[in-house]
Write a protein that holds these residues in place. Structure first.
Motif, PDB file in Angstrom:
ATOM      1  N   VAL A 287      29.092 -13.208 -39.963  1.00  0.00           N
ATOM      2  CA  VAL A 287      29.188 -12.402 -40.997  1.00  0.00           C
ATOM      3  C   VAL A 287      27.554 -10.987 -40.108  1.00  0.00           C
ATOM      4  N   ARG A 288      28.549  -9.662 -40.527  1.00  0.00           N
ATOM      5  CA  ARG A 288      27.441  -9.312 -39.625  1.00  0.00           C
ATOM      6  C   ARG A 288      27.630  -7.051 -40.211  1.00  0.00           C
ATOM      7  N   ALA A 289      26.472  -7.264 -40.808  1.00  0.00           N
ATOM      8  CA  ALA A 289      26.801  -5.974 -41.245  1.00  0.00           C
ATOM      9  C   ALA A 289      25.715  -4.669 -39.709  1.00  0.00           C
ATOM     10  N   ALA A 290      26.666  -3.141 -39.793  1.00  0.00           N
ATOM     11  CA  ALA A 290      26.326  -2.453 -38.840  1.00  0.00           C
ATOM     12  C   ALA A 290      25.591  -1.672 -39.615  1.00  0.00           C
TER      13      ALA A 290
ATOM     14  N   PRO B 211      24.011  -3.811 -49.261  1.00  0.00           N
ATOM     15  CA  PRO B 211      22.914  -3.041 -49.711  1.00  0.00           C
ATOM     16  C   PRO B 211      21.485  -2.093 -49.654  1.00  0.00           C
ATOM     17  N   LYS B 212      21.835  -1.470 -50.606  1.00  0.00           N
ATOM     18  CA  LYS B 212      20.651  -0.660 -50.400  1.00  0.00           C
ATOM     19  C   LYS B 212      19.396  -1.317 -51.367  1.00  0.00           C
ATOM     20  N   LEU B 213      17.273  -0.979 -50.837  1.00  0.00           N
ATOM     21  CA  LEU B 213      17.120  -1.561 -51.645  1.00  0.00           C
ATOM     22  C   LEU B 213      15.679  -0.225 -51.438  1.00  0.00           C
ATOM     23  N   GLY B 214      15.703   0.564 -52.835  1.00  0.00           N
ATOM     24  CA  GLY B 214      15.288   2.060 -52.486  1.00  0.00           C
ATOM     25  C   GLY B 214      16.183   2.642 -51.691  1.00  0.00           C
ATOM     26  N   ASN B 215      14.688   3.016 -50.286  1.00  0.00           N
ATOM     27  CA  ASN B 215      15.807   3.899 -49.432  1.00  0.00           C
ATOM     28  C   ASN B 215      16.164   3.307 -48.691  1.00  0.00           C
ATOM     29  N   VAL B 216      15.752   1.565 -48.041  1.00  0.00           N
ATOM     30  CA  VAL B 216      16.250   0.977 -46.686  1.00  0.00           C
ATOM     31  C   VAL B 216      17.455   0.077 -47.175  1.00  0.00           C
ATOM     32  N   ARG B 217      18.335  -0.265 -46.356  1.00  0.00           N
ATOM     33  CA  ARG B 217      18.696  -1.307 -46.303  1.00  0.00           C
ATOM     34  C   ARG B 217      18.337  -2.657 -45.352  1.00  0.00           C
ATOM     35  N   PRO B 218      17.976  -3.503 -46.350  1.00  0.00           N
ATOM     36  CA  PRO B 218      17.460  -4.636 -45.246  1.00  0.00           C
ATOM     37  C   PRO B 218      18.540  -5.596 -44.648  1.00  0.00           C
ATOM     38  N   PHE B 219      19.756  -5.552 -44.843  1.00  0.00           N
ATOM     39  CA  PHE B 219      20.743  -6.185 -44.120  1.00  0.00           C
ATOM     40  C   PHE B 219      21.222  -5.163 -43.607  1.00  0.00           C
TER      41      PHE B 219
ATOM     42  N   ASN C 244      22.443  -3.740 -39.744  1.00  0.00           N
ATOM     43  CA  ASN C 244      22.127  -4.282 -38.258  1.00  0.00           C
ATOM     44  C   ASN C 244      21.929  -6.160 -38.120  1.00  0.00           C
ATOM     45  N   ALA C 245      22.350  -6.561 -39.426  1.00  0.00           N
ATOM     46  CA  ALA C 245      21.502  -7.597 -38.927  1.00  0.00           C
ATOM     47  C   ALA C 245      23.160  -8.867 -39.194  1.00  0.00           C
ATOM     48  N   GLY C 246      22.617 -10.369 -39.052  1.00  0.00           N
ATOM     49  CA  GLY C 246      24.025 -10.958 -38.958  1.00  0.00           C
ATOM     50  C   GLY C 246      23.419 -12.116 -38.920  1.00  0.00           C
ATOM     51  N   ILE C 247      24.626 -13.497 -39.581  1.00  0.00           N
ATOM     52  CA  ILE C 247      24.066 -14.789 -39.265  1.00  0.00           C
ATOM     53  C   ILE C 247      25.532 -15.168 -39.736  1.00  0.00           C
ATOM     54  N   ASN C 248      25.107 -16.679 -38.113  1.00  0.00           N
ATOM     55  CA  ASN C 248      26.093 -16.862 -37.403  1.00  0.00           C
ATOM     56  C   ASN C 248      26.972 -18.848 -37.664  1.00  0.00           C
ATOM     57  N   PHE C 249      27.764 -18.790 -38.258  1.00  0.00           N
ATOM     58  CA  PHE C 249      27.198 -20.679 -38.520  1.00  0.00           C
ATOM     59  C   PHE C 249      28.373 -21.411 -37.524  1.00  0.00           C
ATOM     60  N   VAL C 250      28.567 -21.818 -36.535  1.00  0.00           N
ATOM     61  CA  VAL C 250      29.498 -23.127 -36.239  1.00  0.00           C
ATOM     62  C   VAL C 250      29.099 -24.338 -35.966  1.00  0.00           C
ATOM     63  N   PHE C 251      29.938 -24.635 -36.556  1.00  0.00           N
ATOM     64  CA  PHE C 251      30.496 -26.581 -37.217  1.00  0.00           C
ATOM     65  C   PHE C 251      31.420 -27.194 -35.756  1.00  0.00           C
ATOM     66  N   ARG C 252      30.899 -27.932 -35.099  1.00  0.00           N
ATOM     67  CA  ARG C 252      31.561 -28.511 -34.178  1.00  0.00           C
ATOM     68  C   ARG C 252      31.687 -29.588 -34.928  1.00  0.00           C
ATOM     69  N   ALA C 253      32.853 -30.636 -34.894  1.00  0.00           N
ATOM     70  CA  ALA C 253      33.246 -32.150 -34.809  1.00  0.00           C
ATOM     71  C   ALA C 253      34.003 -32.735 -33.701  1.00  0.00           C
ATOM     72  N   GLY C 254      33.623 -33.687 -33.674  1.00  0.00           N
ATOM     73  CA  GLY C 254      34.735 -34.838 -32.463  1.00  0.00           C
ATOM     74  C   GLY C 254      35.144 -35.947 -32.782  1.00  0.00           C
ATOM     75  N   SER C 255      35.682 -36.663 -32.108  1.00  0.00           N
ATOM     76  CA  SER C 255      36.042 -38.231 -32.333  1.00  0.00           C
ATOM     77  C   SER C 255      35.265 -38.873 -31.358  1.00  0.00           C
ATOM     78  N   GLY C 256      34.906 -40.436 -31.357  1.00  0.00           N
ATOM     79  CA  GLY C 256      34.365 -40.958 -30.394  1.00  0.00           C
ATOM     80  C   GLY C 256      34.778 -41.162 -28.972  1.00  0.00           C
ATOM     81  N   THR C 257      33.799 -41.308 -28.061  1.00  0.00           N
ATOM     82  CA  THR C 257      34.296 -41.919 -26.956  1.00  0.00           C
ATOM     83  C   THR C 257      34.608 -42.807 -26.376  1.00  0.00           C
ATOM     84  N   PRO C 258      35.349 -43.719 -25.474  1.00  0.00           N
ATOM     85  CA  PRO C 258      35.701 -44.728 -25.031  1.00  0.00           C
ATOM     86  C   PRO C 258      34.509 -45.764 -24.462  1.00  0.00           C
ATOM     87  N   TYR C 259      34.469 -47.036 -25.326  1.00  0.00           N
ATOM     88  CA  TYR C 259      33.296 -48.460 -25.041  1.00  0.00           C
ATOM     89  C   TYR C 259      34.218 -49.596 -24.360  1.00  0.00           C
ATOM     90  N   THR C 260      34.422 -50.355 -23.926  1.00  0.00           N
ATOM     91  CA  THR C 260      34.770 -51.726 -23.772  1.00  0.00           C
ATOM     92  C   THR C 260      34.153 -52.596 -24.390  1.00  0.00           C
TER      93      THR C 260
END
Length: 288
Positions: free
Chosen positions: A132-135, A140-148, A150-166
């Motif tokens: 999510v990124r704002a150019a 939103p505007k707060l007074g004369n300032v837009r605090p967000f 040129n800002a952004g936030i990034n989420f990365v979710f990773r999931a994986g099955s296990g590797t083998p063993y004997t």
């Protein structure tokens, strides 16, 4: 093992076919199928010789890797971009690395030729990304300032099955200097637990004295999930060998008491068996 200057390069034959399809104005779907056959992999073998046999390297191992990759991508719509990836793969062969048959060569035994899952065989892998990124001039505007802006936030979710063993009979995997474990199943016939992790990175760009600054907050493994990357072969767990519950383990506890048991438990809870714990990083970058 004794080195072998006559080793030949390994040979890889790979095939790949893919399909890309646009689902709408902002979304695309991709699927890729691949197959890779690797021959001439290096393996330690027992070389019969007079007066004594010896261990050396030969181009005897082979492996096969195949799978499907799926990808769903949404390009930035207003402030949001997203991506979802899923992979299913199979990696099998006669040896995961050059010394897979090292113990067999060491004991002068005949090497078995059996195709088994390789140590790095990971059946399922999932990755999801939301950005999510704002150019400039957005948010939103707060007074004369837009605090967000040129800002952004990034989420990365990773999931994986296990590797083998004997799987092995429960044995002392901690304090014995030399041990010959007793397998109770086929090579790499069991897999470790799934792993899950969420990372987050937020940043904001601003300009001071004609210089571009970027302040960011980066949180690795937000939920501090304990992801086991390596497990004990006797139990399939990363924190317990199961040996203290055996007759030998009980004799150890009687001999060394609570202090000895505490030291054993401390050593078997190896942090190196787990993925990265939660990390919080705050940084500032200067760009000019």
């Amino acid at each position: 093992p004794i080195g072998n200057p006559n080793l030949e390069p390994e040979e890889t034959t790979a095939y790949e076919v893919g399909l890309a399809h646009q689902l709408g104005d902002f979304t695309s779907f991709n699927v890729t199928a691949y197959y890779k056959d690797v021959n001439g992999l290096t393996e330690v073998i027992n070389q019969p010789s007079s007066p004594n046999a010896f261990a050396t390297y030969r181009n005897h191992d082979f492996g096969t890797i195949k799978g499907l990759d799926f990808s769903l991508k949404m390009r930035r719509t207003r402030t949001v971009a997203a991506e979802l990836n899923y992979s299913i793969s199979y990696a099998a062969g006669t040896g995961s690395y050059a010394t897979s048959q090292g113990n067999i060569a060491w004991t002068n035994a005949e090497r078995p030729i059996r195709v088994s899952p390789l140590d790095y065989d990971q059946r399922h892998k999932i990755t999801a990304i939301i950005d999510v990124r704002a150019a400039d001039g957005m948010g939103p505007k707060l007074g004369n300032v837009r605090p967000f802006e040129n800002a952004g936030i990034n989420f990365v979710f990773r999931a994986g099955s296990g590797t083998p063993y004997t799987p092995m009979n429960v044995y002392n995997e901690i304090s014995l200097a030399s041990v010959t474990p007793n397998p109770i199943g086929k090579i790499n016939s069991r897999t470790g637990p799934w792993t899950y992790r969420v990372d987050m990175k937020a940043n904001k760009n601003f300009q001071i004295a004609r210089l571009n600054w970027d302040v960011y907050l980066w949180v690795i493994n937000i939920f501090d999930t304990e992801n086991a990357l390596d497990v004990y072969e006797g139990t399939g767990r990363a924190d317990n060998t199961g040996w203290l519950a055996t007759a030998d383990g009980e004799a150890f506890a009687d001999r060394y008491g609570a202090d000895g048991v505490a030291k054993y438990n401390f050593k078997q809870a190896n942090p190196g068996s787990y993925d990265t714990p939660r990390q919080v990083r705050l940084g500032l970058r200067l760009m000019f």
